[in-house]
Enzyme design. Structure first.
Site, PDB file in Angstrom:
ATOM      1  N   ASP A   1       0.826  -1.209   0.000  1.00 34.58           N
ATOM      2  CA  ASP A   1       0.000   0.000   0.000  1.00 34.58           C
ATOM      3  C   ASP A   1       0.863   1.262   0.000  1.00 34.58           C
ATOM      4  OD1 ASP A   1      -2.272  -1.513  -0.017  1.00 34.58           O
ATOM      5  OD2 ASP A   1      -2.742  -1.255   2.110  1.00 34.58           O
TER       6      ASP A   1
ATOM      7  N   GLU B   1      -2.483  -2.567  -9.398  1.00 32.05           N
ATOM      8  CA  GLU B   1      -1.223  -1.848  -9.524  1.00 32.05           C
ATOM      9  C   GLU B   1      -1.076  -1.187 -10.894  1.00 32.05           C
ATOM     10  OE1 GLU B   1      -0.243  -6.172 -10.645  1.00 32.05           O
ATOM     11  OE2 GLU B   1      -1.654  -5.066  -9.383  1.00 32.05           O
TER      12      GLU B   1
END
Length: 469
Positions: free
Chosen positions: A354, A380
């Site tokens: 994160d 991502e």
């Protein structure tokens, strides 16, 4: 049917229309009660309370006609509109006939239609409405006649201002008389007549909430909110001031100088109260505006990275494609994907992953112009929209992003990113443009990652093919 401009608050417009209809019904109801008092010789029904001046019978008829005209003005159908104007013409005729009686000292027989006079009648002509009321009915009839004629808007608004002046003067005169003074110029105007004149004026103004004086009050702006909250108190303050000043002299026996001192203190307090009210209104509106901005921001923002989300990206892409079709404005799309991000998550944990996404959002935002759009496309994967940028300029932006990732001091291990670049072409839609950028991103992955690949534009009937790098 009323067409509401884009800057009007539709809910407020509807509220004004409902208020106008309610006022019309109230005016008709009160005037019919007064007429019933005249018909059955019940003086109590013609006044607000025993001993107070009675409303003239022809004034009550005028109010019934004006209320009916106000209701018909908001009804559909040409015959209803025409009938409503005839009713307003009758209102104007009643006021004009009474003024003729005053000017030429004539009796046209309209002052004693029912042949009776209440026990207490104020004025030298029993049953005749006061001069200010006659003038008000002329203006009220003109207001109804001019309602559908837009080119006479300023004249109609002038009639409304004149009616407001008469009504407010009547209320102020009544307040001074209530405090103990006699012989006021509006002293013969019954209180309920004055109140109905004020309500009728506000009702006619509210019948056209997107035009004239009420247009500002219904606007979806700060000025509109201020007008809705402060106009009525501003109208009533002079009445209150006049009543308080006369009360200080008549009931408390204060000399005029001392009464002026107390009046100044009272006025200052009233103005301070209005200032506080305005400040509180500003504070409330600003809080609501900030909450609205935050809600809009949250609806189009990815919480983790602070970039635009998939929905906001789609809206921005649609806007750029529209500009491409209508104005031939090119733009470029970059699709980006973090290299081996799943392995990074498996090795260092999702909290560390994160943090990588947060840093990615910061690095992408720092590399762009204010007009560019950076979005988290999913997981991502990220997307960048660069308006007015060809594939050469887009490749330079992509190179800066690669350098930023390579130069960042990552805490666990180096993180790299692969980028696919596609320039928009005539005839592009969102699907094929994204497919070309995705294909270039796929090529960058297979060529060893941590690099930029530019897509080759496909040939189309509208555009010549472009060579890629």
């Amino acid at each position: 049917m009323i067409t509401v401009p884009f800057h009007q608050d539709m809910r407020v417009v509807q509220w004004f229309m409902r208020f106008s209809r309610a006022v019309a019904l109230l005016i008709c109801a009160v005037a019919l009660v007064v007429l019933a008092g005249w018909w059955w010789n019940r003086p109590l029904l013609t006044t607000m309370w025993p001993g107070q001046a009675a409303m003239a019978a022809n004034a009550a008829i005028g109010f019934v006609l004006s209320g009916g005209s106000l209701l018909l003005s908001q009804s559909r159908g040409p015959w209803r509109s025409r009938f409503g104007r005839w009713l307003s013409l009758a209102v104007l005729a009643i006021g004009t006939a009474t003024l003729v009686e005053y000017l030429w000292v004539e009796d046209l027989g309209i002052d004693h239609l029912f042949g009776v006079t209440p026990a207490r009648w104020s004025g030298p002509w029993p049953g005749r409405m006061a001069e200010p009321v006659a003038v008000a009915f002329v203006l009220l009839g003109g207001l109804g006649l001019l309602l559908p004629v837009r080119r006479w808007l300023y004249l109609r608004e002038g009639f409304a201002v004149g009616l407001l002046a008469i009504a407010m003067s009547g209320l102020a005169s009544y307040g001074i008389e209530l405090a103990g003074s006699n012989g006021m110029p509006f002293g013969r105007v019954p209180l309920h007549t004055t109140l109905l004149l004020l309500l009728a004026t506000l009702g006619w103004l509210s019948a056209t909430p997107t035009l004239g004086l009420t247009r500002v009050a219904t606007a979806d702006t700060l000025g509109g909110a201020l007008a809705r909250h402060l106009l009525l108190p501003a109208l009533l303050l002079p009445v209150v001031f006049a009543f308080v000043f006369e009360l200080l002299q008549s009931w408390l026996g204060l000399p005029e100088t001392l009464a002026f001192v107390f009046m100044a203190l009272f006025s200052g307090g009233a103005v301070a109260g209005l200032v506080w009210w305005v400040a509180n209104l500003f504070d409330t509106l600003e809080r609501q505006r900030r909450e609205s901005v935050l809600l809009r921001y949250d609806a189009g923002t990815d919480i983790l990275t602070g970039l635009a989300n998939r929905r906001a990206f789609g809206e921005a892409l649609a806007g750029l494609l529209h500009g491409q079709r209508e104005h031939d404005r090119m733009f470029s799309l970059l699709m980006l994907d973090l290299d081996r991000f799943k392995a990074y998550n498996d090795e260092f944990g999702h909290l560390a992953g994160d943090q990588v996404l947060r840093v990615t959002g910061h690095l992408l935002g720092a590399a762009l112009r204010p007009s560019d759009t950076a979005a988290r496309y999913g997981g991502e994967e990220f997307a960048l929209l660069l308006p007015d940028t060809d594939e050469t300029g887009a490749s330079e932006v992509a190179a800066r992003i690669l350098d930023a990732f390579r130069g960042y001091a990552w805490p666990q291990c180096a993180v790299t990113i692969s980028i696919g670049v596609a320039q928009s072409a005539r005839g592009d839609d969102a699907e094929n443009l994204i497919q070309r950028a995705d294909a270039a991103l796929y090529d960058a992955k297979h060529a060893g990652r941590d690099r930029v690949v530019t897509a080759t534009a496909v040939a189309s009937p509208e555009a010549a093919p472009r060579s890629g790098t």
